[in-house]
Structure formats: C-alpha cells, structure tokens
Design a protein around this motif. Structure first.
Motif, mmCIF file in Angstrom:
data_model
loop_
_atom_site.group_PDB
_atom_site.id
_atom_site.type_symbol
_atom_site.label_atom_id
_atom_site.label_comp_id
_atom_site.label_asym_id
_atom_site.label_seq_id
_atom_site.Cartn_x
_atom_site.Cartn_y
_atom_site.Cartn_z
ATOM 1 N N VAL A 161 0.833 -1.203 0.000
ATOM 2 C CA VAL A 161 0.000 0.000 0.000
ATOM 3 C C VAL A 161 0.868 1.253 0.000
ATOM 4 C CG1 VAL A 161 -1.658 1.333 1.352
ATOM 5 C CG2 VAL A 161 -1.975 -1.131 1.066
ATOM 6 N N SER A 162 1.933 1.262 0.788
ATOM 7 C CA SER A 162 2.816 2.431 0.859
ATOM 8 C C SER A 162 3.461 2.711 -0.488
ATOM 9 C CB SER A 162 3.893 2.218 1.925
ATOM 10 O OG SER A 162 3.332 1.996 3.194
ATOM 11 N N CYS A 163 3.959 1.671 -1.142
ATOM 12 C CA CYS A 163 4.613 1.853 -2.441
ATOM 13 C C CYS A 163 3.632 2.344 -3.496
ATOM 14 C CB CYS A 163 5.253 0.546 -2.888
ATOM 15 S SG CYS A 163 6.675 0.040 -1.895
ATOM 16 N N ILE A 164 2.441 1.769 -3.537
ATOM 17 C CA ILE A 164 1.452 2.171 -4.546
ATOM 18 C C ILE A 164 1.032 3.620 -4.331
ATOM 19 C CG2 ILE A 164 -0.916 1.778 -5.336
ATOM 20 C CD1 ILE A 164 -0.441 -1.210 -4.792
ATOM 21 N N ILE A 165 0.768 4.007 -3.094
ATOM 22 C CA ILE A 165 0.372 5.391 -2.820
ATOM 23 C C ILE A 165 1.518 6.342 -3.152
ATOM 24 C CG2 ILE A 165 -0.237 7.015 -0.979
ATOM 25 C CD1 ILE A 165 -1.882 4.831 0.296
ATOM 26 N N GLY A 166 2.746 5.938 -2.857
ATOM 27 C CA GLY A 166 3.888 6.772 -3.215
ATOM 28 C C GLY A 166 3.977 7.018 -4.712
ATOM 29 N N LEU A 167 3.753 5.968 -5.507
ATOM 30 C CA LEU A 167 3.782 6.120 -6.962
ATOM 31 C C LEU A 167 2.639 7.007 -7.450
ATOM 32 C CD1 LEU A 167 4.679 2.470 -8.031
ATOM 33 C CD2 LEU A 167 6.143 4.488 -8.205
ATOM 34 N N ILE A 168 1.455 6.885 -6.838
ATOM 35 C CA ILE A 168 0.322 7.732 -7.225
ATOM 36 C C ILE A 168 0.611 9.195 -6.897
ATOM 37 C CG2 ILE A 168 -2.099 8.257 -6.733
ATOM 38 C CD1 ILE A 168 -2.551 5.269 -6.279
ATOM 39 N N ILE A 169 1.168 9.452 -5.725
ATOM 40 C CA ILE A 169 1.519 10.828 -5.348
ATOM 41 C C ILE A 169 2.564 11.383 -6.313
ATOM 42 C CG2 ILE A 169 2.561 12.278 -3.557
ATOM 43 C CD1 ILE A 169 -0.243 11.391 -2.867
ATOM 44 N N TYR A 170 3.548 10.569 -6.663
ATOM 45 C CA TYR A 170 4.596 11.003 -7.598
ATOM 46 C C TYR A 170 4.006 11.393 -8.951
ATOM 47 C CZ TYR A 170 8.510 10.576 -10.875
ATOM 48 O OH TYR A 170 9.422 10.802 -11.871
ATOM 49 N N ALA A 171 2.996 10.635 -9.407
ATOM 50 C CA ALA A 171 2.425 10.863 -10.732
ATOM 51 C C ALA A 171 1.392 11.980 -10.758
ATOM 52 C CB ALA A 171 1.795 9.563 -11.252
ATOM 53 N N THR A 172 0.741 12.266 -9.641
ATOM 54 C CA THR A 172 -0.410 13.178 -9.669
ATOM 55 C C THR A 172 -0.191 14.512 -8.966
ATOM 56 O OG1 THR A 172 -1.338 12.114 -7.678
ATOM 57 C CG2 THR A 172 -2.029 11.253 -9.817
ATOM 58 N N VAL A 173 0.745 14.601 -8.041
ATOM 59 C CA VAL A 173 0.927 15.839 -7.267
ATOM 60 C C VAL A 173 2.224 16.507 -7.716
ATOM 61 C CG1 VAL A 173 1.180 16.845 -4.971
ATOM 62 C CG2 VAL A 173 -0.307 14.863 -5.307
ATOM 63 N N LYS A 174 2.098 17.695 -8.300
ATOM 64 C CA LYS A 174 3.255 18.410 -8.823
ATOM 65 C C LYS A 174 3.613 19.650 -7.998
ATOM 66 C CE LYS A 174 3.417 15.457 -12.164
ATOM 67 N NZ LYS A 174 4.463 14.404 -12.147
ATOM 68 N N LYS A 175 2.640 20.222 -7.278
ATOM 69 C CA LYS A 175 2.895 21.414 -6.474
ATOM 70 C C LYS A 175 2.990 21.028 -4.998
ATOM 71 C CE LYS A 175 0.511 24.619 -9.602
ATOM 72 N NZ LYS A 175 -0.568 25.638 -9.713
ATOM 73 N N SER A 176 3.759 21.806 -4.257
ATOM 74 C CA SER A 176 3.936 21.511 -2.838
ATOM 75 C C SER A 176 2.631 21.739 -2.083
ATOM 76 C CB SER A 176 5.026 22.408 -2.244
ATOM 77 O OG SER A 176 5.089 22.225 -0.843
ATOM 78 N N PRO A 177 2.166 20.726 -1.321
ATOM 79 C CA PRO A 177 0.938 20.899 -0.534
ATOM 80 C C PRO A 177 1.202 21.353 0.896
ATOM 81 C CG PRO A 177 1.538 18.591 -0.539
ATOM 82 C CD PRO A 177 2.634 19.323 -1.272
ATOM 83 N N ILE A 178 2.456 21.701 1.221
ATOM 84 C CA ILE A 178 2.788 22.132 2.577
ATOM 85 C C ILE A 178 2.136 23.482 2.846
ATOM 86 C CG2 ILE A 178 4.655 22.667 4.188
ATOM 87 C CD1 ILE A 178 4.614 19.788 3.321
#
Length: 329
Positions: A161-178
């Motif tokens: 689950v951690s790896c899959i979510i990491g790959l999804i975040i890498y592919a879909t989130v481009k701007k910093s959400p901090i």
C-alpha cells in the motif's frame, strides 16, 4: 498582524463541535454515564493513551531537531535516489533504520521535507515507517503466535500500500501541498538556530515541534478516550457476521482508537474469533497509517485538499488490499 485562516483552525473546530453537540444533545439523556466508574475509566484511558504516545512525539521532535541543526540540506538530497522506484524502496528502508511510532512521525517528516526529501518519498515514510520495523513485527508475531501468517501479511500489505500510494503521489501531485504557515515557521526556526549555539537550537526547535504537535495529540486522546469508555460492544458479533460490515467497522475502530502500532496487534487479537482475519489485517494496517491523532497532525502540515486526497488513497488502498489478502489467509 497575521490573520488566522479558517483551514488552520478547522482541525480544532471539528472536535470542539463534536464535544458541544455530545454535551448538549446526547449526554442529558444518558446521565448514568457520569457515574464515577465511567469517569474513572475515561481518566485511565486518557492518561494511558497520552503517556503511550507522548514519548514517541518527543522522540520524533528530537530527531527532527537533530536533523535541522546537524544534517546539511544537501546530504538529505544526496542520500535519496533520483528515480521514483528506488526512492520509494529507500523510504521503506528508513522505517527499519528509524523505528518511530506514527505519533512521532509527522514532526520528523516535516523536517525531512524541508531538508529536501521529495513529497512522495516523505509520504511513503509516513505510511510504512510505523509498521515496517522490527519492533512492530515482533509485537505482531507475539500477539498472533498461533497465526504467524497475519504478522507476515501485515508487513506485506503495509509495504504494498505504501509503495502504490507513493507512486500515485509522484504521478499526480506536482505542487507543494505544505501549508505556508508551516514553511514560514521553518524559516523562522532556521534563523533562530543561528543564535545561542547548536545545543540551544536543538532544545528550542524540539520544544516548538513538541508543543505544535502536542495540542492535536491531546484533542485526539480526549475523543479516543471518550469513545473507548462509552462505546456499546453488544453488537460486535452481529457486525462480524457481515463481511463488508466487519471490514468497515474494524477500519473505523482503528481510526477512532488511535492505538500505537506497537500495541494495536494485541487489541486486534481479541477479535480473532469474532471477525474475519482480513478485517483484523485492515485494522492493523490502517491504524498506524491513518488514525484520529495523526489525521489532525496531517491536516496541520498539509493543505486540506491534499490531506483529504491522501486520506482517500490510504482508506481505499488498505480496504482493497485487505480484501485481496483475505483470500490467501
């Protein structure tokens, strides 16, 4: 003069509104719950959860401070692989090297992000770190000594689950959400760290991180203790007989109880003969990744839109994964 954003106070308003509604509408019809026995149980649960979590929050804040003061920014960037797959595997390995509970993970990850850790790597570390470590594996194996496959399945599901979510975040989130307030706070801390020497800077930054995260921890402990004290348990067997209901119930229970990842397996083992093994697995994987305490902390660190997106990915990933693994179990 700075203004207080509604999104910043949202994590404080929601639990406050819940307590007000509970006190005004529900409690007057259940005055028997104000009996001394219930109050004593509530106090015991609150103190137990708080004392269990505080050392890990302090440990995370201290590690964060040491990173801030002694580790150069370029060193963090140099350690992390450039390609996403090796970087995600590296983040899972960090959980073994730094066995920090989920309570102390957020302060540590805040500093790692400011030191140059990519967002998707930080998310994998947040999700995998509290589970993929020798302490949690040993505790789970001890709790399910007659069913060791559950301990192995917990590690495997958490890793997947951690790896899959990491790959999804890498592919879909481009701007910093901090959140901007967190970024400004980090800059202010950096300026303060240049005065008074390194040792003084460690103590100053540790106290800042500890009290920033501690207020959300206390709110989570209050609500968790109330639910543990007053929750009706008579219908557990009826829920366990419904496959979908058992998964949703155990995942909701993991979110609400907010147990430490080193102790939740012992709670799950008490449901071994009542609920399917897959629902127990969902309980043990979702809780360290997403519970009431760290959801408040995540909302304080990330912008609300990204935090809700992350919550959805975690819940759906754990649910689907636990259902699939239950076929093997």
């Amino acid at each position: 003069m700075t203004t207080l954003s509604p999104f910043k106070i949202l994590p404080l308003l929601l639990p406050t509104a819940f307590l007000i509604i509970l006190g005004v509408l529900w409690l007057p019809h259940h005055l028997e719950l104000l009996d001394n026995a219930y109050i004593d149980t509530f106090k015991t649960a609150f103190i137990g959860i708080l004392l269990e979590a505080l050392p890990f929050v302090l440990a995370g804040a201290l590690l964060s401070s040491l990173l801030q003061v002694f580790v150069p920014d370029e060193m963090i960037s140099r350690w992390i692989p450039r390609r996403p797959v090796p970087a995600i595997l590296f983040a899972c390995l960090l959980g073994i090297l730094f066995p920090v509970c989920e309570c102390g993970m957020i302060p540590l990850v805040r500093r790692l992000i400011h030191k140059g850790m990519p967002l998707y790597v930080a998310i994998v570390f947040i999700l995998a770190g509290p589970i993929l470590n020798p302490v949690v594996y040993g505790a789970t194996l001890t709790a399910f000594r007659s069913h060791p496959e559950l301990a192995h399945a917990r590690m495997g599901l958490a890793f997947s689950v951690s790896c899959i979510i990491g790959l999804i975040i890498y592919a879909t989130v481009k701007k910093s959400p901090i959140r901007l307030s967190v970024q400004r706070e980090s800059e202010d801390t950096h300026h303060r760290s240049t005065r008074g020497g390194r040792l003084a800077s460690v103590f100053v930054h540790t106290s800042d991180e500890f009290f920033e995260m501690g207020k959300y921890l206390i709110i989570g402990c209050l609500l968790t203790s109330a639910i543990q004290t007053f929750m009706v348990r008579d219908s557990l067997i009826a829920i366990g007989d419904k496959p979908l209901g058992s998964y949703l119930f155990m995942m909701g229970l993991a979110f609400i109880l907010s147990l430490c990842s080193t102790s939740d397996a012992f709670v799950a083992s008490t449901f071994l003969h009542t609920f399917p093994a897959g629902s127990l697995l969902a309980f043990m994987v979702l809780g360290p990744m997403l519970d009431f305490k760290n959801s408040l902390m995540l909302l304080a660190l990330f912008k609300t839109k990204f935090a809700l997106y992350l919550f959805f990915l975690i819940f759906s990933g754990v649910f689907i994964g636990a259902v699939l693994v239950s076929v093997w179990l």
